[in-house]
Design an enzyme around this catalytic site. Structure first.
Site, short mmCIF file in Angstrom:
data_model
loop_
_atom_site.label_atom_id
_atom_site.label_comp_id
_atom_site.label_asym_id
_atom_site.label_seq_id
_atom_site.Cartn_x
_atom_site.Cartn_y
_atom_site.Cartn_z
N SER A 68 0.84 -1.19 0.00
CA SER A 68 0.00 0.00 0.00
C SER A 68 0.88 1.24 0.00
CB SER A 68 -0.90 -0.01 1.24
OG SER A 68 -1.83 1.04 1.20
N ASP A 69 0.41 2.28 -0.66
CA ASP A 69 1.12 3.55 -0.66
C ASP A 69 0.10 4.67 -0.78
OD1 ASP A 69 3.98 4.68 -0.78
OD2 ASP A 69 2.89 5.81 -2.31
N GLN A 70 0.43 5.82 -0.20
CA GLN A 70 -0.52 6.92 -0.20
C GLN A 70 0.17 8.25 -0.46
OE1 GLN A 70 -2.30 8.50 3.55
NE2 GLN A 70 -4.21 7.77 2.65
#
Length: 192
Positions: A68-70
């Site tokens: 996951s990355d934001q």
């Protein structure tokens, strides 16, 4: 069921994943998180989520690996993690009264088959009009130096919001559980 591995050292993401009541382990992937020239923010978070999962595939065969990355986006500007008190205050003052989009890339890699599901889940926050004093008090109290956009939605950061809009509030914290459950279901994982 293949064992679940969270490709993250984030305590926030671990807390979110624990909500699903599935056993999992975690490891920190070592990747270059630099944005490529001209890369749209949606493609950036999708690429990084996938790379985080792929970075651990060799050492974790026969796993379902979650990456996951934001990023936070204000207009066309990507807001990264501020890392310093001063930069966090600057970011929040820039965002005061503005609409900020949080784009969370999510990848689920089956390291046994090589199949990878990848998506981007958006969530939008409109911040209140904030004074410098409010911003400095908030940053001093919560120290959001490792958070995209300089606030922690799971804590006092919610006090900065005027409104929110999105399909999955957990995406704002960095791991969109509704979409993850869809991906896990496609891999034969039963939740609940």
């Amino acid at each position: 069921m293949l064992p679940l591995l969270l490709a993250s050292s984030s305590a926030y993401r671990r807390e979110l994943l624990a909500r699903l009541h599935l056993p999992f382990t975690w490891a920190s992937p070592d990747i270059d998180e630099q944005r490529l020239d001209g890369e749209p923010p949606v493609e950036l978070v999708r690429r990084l989520a996938r790379q985080k999962a792929e970075a651990l595939a060799g050492s974790h065969p026969r796993h379902l690996i979650i990456g996951s990355d934001q990023v936070a986006v204000l207009g066309e500007q990507v807001l990264g993690k501020p890392h310093t008190f001063e930069r966090a205050c600057e970011q929040l003052l820039e965002c005061s009264g503005q609409q900020v989009s949080f784009l969370t890339g999510l990848a689920l890699l089956n390291s046994a088959t090589g199949q990878c599901q990848v998506d981007c889940v958006p969530f939008t926050v409109t911040l209140r009009e904030l004074s410098r004093e409010q911003v400095e008090r908030y940053v001093a109290a919560e120290q959001p130096l490792d958070c995209a956009g300089s606030f922690k939605a799971e804590g006092l950061g919610v006090s900065l919001f005027q409104s929110t809009h999105g399909c999955d509030a957990t995406s704002l914290i960095g791991l969109p559980l509704i979409r993850l459950v869809d991906m896990l279901t496609k891999e034969g994982v039963m939740v609940p």
